[in-house]
Design an enzyme around this catalytic site. Structure first.
Site, PDB file in Angstrom:
ATOM      1  CG  ASP A 145      -1.752   1.206   1.381  1.00 26.83           C
ATOM      2  OD1 ASP A 145      -2.320   1.648   0.380  1.00 26.83           O
ATOM      3  OD2 ASP A 145      -1.822   1.731   2.505  1.00 26.83           O
TER       4      ASP A 145
ATOM      5  CD  GLU B 172     -11.600  20.179   6.074  1.00 30.33           C
ATOM      6  OE1 GLU B 172     -11.937  19.784   7.203  1.00 30.33           O
ATOM      7  OE2 GLU B 172     -12.400  20.519   5.199  1.00 30.33           O
TER       8      GLU B 172
ATOM      9  CG  PHE C  72     -14.975  17.813  -0.042  1.00 33.58           C
ATOM     10  CD1 PHE C  72     -14.282  18.667  -0.876  1.00 33.58           C
ATOM     11  CD2 PHE C  72     -14.793  16.456  -0.189  1.00 33.58           C
ATOM     12  CE1 PHE C  72     -13.416  18.176  -1.837  1.00 33.58           C
ATOM     13  CE2 PHE C  72     -13.940  15.944  -1.143  1.00 33.58           C
ATOM     14  CZ  PHE C  72     -13.248  16.810  -1.966  1.00 33.58           C
TER      15      PHE C  72
ATOM     16  N   GLY D  62      -4.576   3.915  -4.252  1.00 31.95           N
ATOM     17  CA  GLY D  62      -5.792   4.541  -4.743  1.00 31.95           C
ATOM     18  C   GLY D  62      -5.549   5.885  -5.396  1.00 31.95           C
TER      19      GLY D  62
ATOM     20  CE  LYS E 214      -4.879  -0.833  -1.741  1.00 28.49           C
ATOM     21  NZ  LYS E 214      -4.630  -0.112  -0.466  1.00 28.49           N
TER      22      LYS E 214
ATOM     23  CG  ASP F 148      -3.895  -1.607   3.139  1.00 24.69           C
ATOM     24  OD1 ASP F 148      -4.181  -1.409   1.945  1.00 24.69           O
ATOM     25  OD2 ASP F 148      -3.437  -0.722   3.885  1.00 24.69           O
TER      26      ASP F 148
END
Length: 985
Positions: free
Chosen positions: A417, A561, A580, A738, A844, A868
């Site tokens: 990963d 943020e 968002f 990703g 994965k 994962d």
């Protein structure tokens, strides 16, 4: 959310008036209400909970389990039968069990004790090891089960109660920073409107906070005394592993209210940014969704252990052969040459059975137990290796199983990963572009990697303005007020810098620091830029709980943020929040200042589609994934060209980018829009989301571009060196991420996964194939690219240059299909490095399984998050990083590391040592037992195959089990054919 300088209590904020798109505040539609009502009482939806009346759940039909959790493999009743079954699944142990049974009869050449004792010793040692490992699991369970939580007993009195003693129906009070002891129905919270923030890191690996909200009807239950007469009945779904669904209703004060996932607080989640919550236990113990989701790690066996089974079969075949020869030889002697020697004849014609027992020492009974003892001791040495200890996290490598030690030395494929595994998963504010001017001069890991590729000798630097005394000023975080930032014209120079003094803030540029901004000409644009940074977020300022300092810390829904908040601060009144989301890819806030001016401040995930510089000849166009840019006014594009260039440059440096923009709103326009927006929020039905989106589109337009910000998810210490060393050792490394392709490629260069001398292949759908959206055309396109790439591999295989493969998400989806995967894997396994972009957790696991099956080589998967777990369990060896994303990956792993860089020593040093030691042990035991067993056979040649015993019974037992095992155990634990320094050269 409001100013960092404000020390007002968070509980006074009515958060539900601000949020609009979050699912937790969306009321159920009429169809959803009807569907939920029809499901209640049906199979799968039959659970009934009597709130504040746990005594009613002590008898059927409403009897549910206590909150006790057990992850042990055995209990007092099942240990003996299950452990014995596990032991006698082994061929050698089963053979000696039969020999021990035959020893009870007169046909055995040895005494009963000499055959039974070694079996009991070997099996006993193995069972003891199982018991010790399971005891450690029990102690971990005990630690969890004995945690305490405030529980209502009667008359509004709450007392501490052990987790394991909770029952369904209990009302509990959970304080800030505590874990939820079971699945709870949220009744109220310390915030005025029943909102609370939940961290689900241990469940899904996500570090962003989730928002939960209780029903309006239960808001009044906000004090201990309110529960003295509280009664309610919940009808809901039965226990299931679905984390994101919950169907039910609650009957309270003669009214029925529908429930949704927004009111469900899951076990192992943590309460954050909320002083306390009250909840009632809905699911307890093994009925909780977290436990329902837990899966036991699959049983993994090393290649050597599987090979040992074949060796035992060969030795057993040899035993049968020798026994047949002896029995036939004895039969011939007795019938032909020794007819008159009646006293040598054995009763009941048991010559073959006697020979099987006599030559049983061909089978190394102590091999399994000796290897198990050695593996446990090897594990202890790995865990105690001071070189595998991380001073920062105070954690060390932990071997969670002793079965795979030697497998570490046979790894050929590593699947990794990225976020949290190769990187720190901690964002730092690094660069920004304001009004067409780029600020922030520090180089990133990608810059360093690029300089190394170009053999340049660069060192970290910062931009600073020439001072008369030639000194470089120290820096502090941005303080956003009336006197904030500005750019100053002047000559920039490079100076060496120190590390960041504040976590999350690693920005250095004297043009924006130490009040140098006051001489600039674009003061208003810079001021507005940092207004967006300071206000357009979901962060919450937190005071020091111990009151040791006056400094504030911040928590928000995303780590980016937090890094912005650390950089700037000021106070405004928040009017509206447009959240968002993955579909909107932007967020806006509407605020007003003390003068009554109204501003819309917006940030969006604009990012370049331009590839890095080394691929520019393939992708010459600079494209922008436009979120903010498409909403700019004609007079708001003054800095568009320069900002686009900076955006592309930041992405090439491996930084994450967001674009900032704003607009001023007239009071009349705002009042008109707010009426529409409020009506949309109040709408109940499927059209609600569409109305909200239309309302946001009405106001998020005619924006003025201010600039972009760039944050860095820093590489972990030592990652490039580790990957480089593993590549030199011949290991092939796959990066499953990703991220989009451009970011993944740059991270690949930064961590030495890609190198300048590599020949790179890039698989992606052509524009024609993608626009046609026909699977057949896509397959043909990908197959053509794979065939041409593999042809080049075959032509240049003898050259020294390695190959690298990069494949994006859509191409990967096609490449993993049944009729394409073999060609894809044929190309991929011939490449030294493979980068798969836009990979889902399910992909994965699929890629790991396909690579393992196709190559037949030992694979290792390493990750840090719950996403994962699939690939960690699929791989031959699973490694979890005990980092920022909870413990799901660690709990599913075979080995846990505090940092990725420790993988180098774990594989190259300990893997090599363990493989060499175990291999020598197996060879030694086979040689020793074959040599020892054949002496008995040779002796039979001189005794007319009479079945006489050459050695004393107990001498043979001690020789086979103890005397010849202890020296080899010492070799298996301590032998070093080469030193660790030589291994790492």
């Amino acid at each position: 959310m409001v100013a960092a300088s404000s020390r007002k209590r968070k509980g006074k904020i009515r958060w539900s008036k601000l949020y609009s798109f979050a699912a937790c505040f969306r009321p159920l539609t009429s169809k959803e209400r009807l569907a939920a009502r029809e499901l209640i009482g049906q199979p799968g939806f039959s659970r009934v909970v009597f709130c504040n009346e746990p005594h009613l759940h002590k008898r059927k039909p409403y009897k549910y389990p206590y909150n006790y959790i057990s992850t042990t493999k055995y209990n007092v009743l099942t240990f003996l039968p299950r452990a014995l079954f596990e032991q006698f699944r082994r061929v050698a142990n089963f053979y000696f069990l039969l020999a021990a049974i035959f020893s009870l009869f007169s046909l055995a050449p040895f005494s009963r004790a000499s055959l039974i004792a070694p079996l009991v010793f070997v099996v006993g040692i193995s069972m003891l090891k199982e018991a010790v490992e399971d005891w450690h699991r029990f102690l971990q369970d005990l630690d969890v089960n004995n945690r305490t939580v405030k529980t209502h007993i009667s008359n509004g009195v709450f007392v501490d109660k052990l987790w394991k003693e909770l029952r369904v129906g209990d009302v509990v009070k959970v304080n800030k920073g505590e874990y939820f002891p079971s699945d709870l129905l949220l009744l109220s919270s310390g915030n005025e409107d029943g909102v609370c923030y939940v961290e689900t890191m241990n469940l899904d690996g996500e570090t962003n906070l989730k928002i939960k909200r209780c029903l309006e009807a239960s808001l009044c239950l906000n004090e201990d005394e309110e529960f003295s007469k509280f009664k309610a009945t919940v009808h809901c779904e039965d226990p299931n592993p679905n984390l994101y669904t919950f169907v039910g209703n609650i009957e309270f004060e003669k009214e029925s209210y529908p429930l949704s996932p927004s009111q469900l607080l899951l076990r192992d989640s943590k309460l954050r940014n909320t002083d306390y919550i009250y909840g009632v236990v809905i699911f307890s113990g093994h009925d909780t969704k977290a436990v329902q989701n837990s899966t036991r790690s699959p049983s993994k066996r090393s290649r050597i252990e599987r090979k040992m089974d074949h060796i035992i079969y060969i030795l057993f075949s040899m035993l049968v052969l020798v026994s047949l020869v002896s029995s036939f030889g004895s039969l011939l002697y007795l019938r032909q040459d020794m007819v008159d020697w009646w006293y040598l004849q054995l009763p009941d014609d048991n010559k073959f059975i006697r020979a099987l027992i006599l030559y049983g020492y061909l089978i190394p009974i102590s091999l399994y137990v000796s290897i198990e003892v050695v593996k446990v001791l090897q594990t202890m040495l790995i865990n105690k290796d001071i070189e595998l200890y991380d001073d920062v996290t105070c954690k060390s490598v932990q071997a969670r199983t002793s079965n795979l030690n030697e497998e570490l030395g046979q790894v050929e494929m590593i699947l990794s990963d990225k976020t949290g595994t190769l990187t720190c998963n901690q964002m730092e504010f690094r660069k920004c572009s304001i009004a067409g001017v780029s600020y922030g001069g520090d180089i990133t890991e990608v810059d360093l990697a690029a300089s190394m590729r170009m053999n340049a000798d660069f060192e970290p630097f910062e931009f600073s303005i020439d001072e008369t005394d030639g000194a470089t000023r120290s820096f502090e975080p941005f303080e956003f007020s009336v006197s904030s930032f500005s750019a100053q014209n002047g000559n920039a120079r490079l100076t060496k810098t120190e590390g960041p003094v504040i976590k999350g803030f690693n920005f250095r540029d004297d043009r924006l620091m130490n009040e140098n901004w006051i001489h600039g000409s674009n003061l208003f644009d810079i001021t507005m830029f940092f207004r967006v940074m300071a206000l357009c977020h979901t962060g919450i300022p937190l005071e020091d709980d111990n009151h040791k300092t006056d400094k504030l810390s911040y928590e928000a829904e995303s780590p980016e943020e937090v890094s912005f908040l650390i950089a700037s601060q000021e106070e405004y009144k928040l009017l509206n929040l447009l959240e968002f989301s993955s579909s909107r890819k932007r967020m806006s806030v509407i605020v007003s200042n003390e003068d009554g001016q109204i501003f819309l401040l917006c940030k969006g995930a604009d990012s370049p589609l331009k590839p890095p510089y080394h691929l520019c000849h393939v992708f010459p166009l600079v494209l922008i994934l436009s979120i903010i840019f498409d909403r700019l006014a004609d007079n708001g594009r003054a800095y568009e060209q320069a900002t686009t260039m900076h955006l592309s440059s930041y992405a090439e440096d491996g930084l994450r980018t967001l674009a900032f923009a704003y607009r001023t709103i007239e009071a009349a326009e705002y009042e008109s829009w707010n009426t529409i927006f409020t009506q949309a929020k109040a709408t109940i039905g499927p059209e609600r989301e569409e109305l909200l989106e239309q309302a946001s589109e009405m106001i998020e337009k005619d924006l003025i571009l201010l600039g972009v910000v760039a944050v860095e998810d820093k590489l972990q210490k030592g990652v490039p060196e580790c990957i480089d060393k593993l590549a030199q050792a011949g290991l092939k490394i796959w990066l499953l991420t990703g991220d989009k392709r451009e970011t993944a490629i740059n991270i690949g260069f930064a961590c030495s996964l890609l190198r300048q001398d590599m020949k790179q292949f890039h698989l992606s759908l052509s524009r024609d194939a993608e626009s046609n959206n026909q699977v057949k055309d896509m397959k043909e396109d990908i197959l053509q690219q794979i065939e041409s790439s593999y042809k080049m591999v075959c032509e240049e295989r003898n050259k020294e240059a390695p190959f690298g493969l990069v494949i994006d998400g859509k191409a990967l989806e096609i490449a993993l299909r049944g009729d394409v995967k073999d060609e894809f894997l044929q190309l991929a396994v011939n490449c030294a490095s493979v980068i798969c972009c836009r990979v889902s957790p399910k992909q994965k696991a699929l890629i790991t399984r396909l690579v393992k099956q196709y190559t037949g080589k030992t694979t290792l998967a390493i990750g840090d998050g719950a996403n994962d777990v699939g690939m960690i369990q699929e791989a031959d060896i699973g490694v979890g990083i005990s980092g920022m994303e909870g413990m799901q990956a660690v709990m599913a792993s075979d080995f846990s590391l505090p940092q990725f860089r420790f993988l180098e020593r774990l594989l190259i040093v300990h893997g090599h040592w363990c493989y060499q030691r175990i291999s020598k042990m197996v060879l030694y035991f086979v040689y020793k037992n074959v040599a020892f067993g054949l002496t008995l056979f040779y002796y039979e040649l001189y005794t007319s195959f009479s079945g006489e015993v050459l050695y004393d019974d107990w001498y043979m037992t001690m020789f086979n089990v103890m005397l010849t095992s202890l020296p080899v155990i010492a070799l298996g634990v301590l032998e070093q054919d080469v030193s660790s320094d030589i291994c790492l050269q």
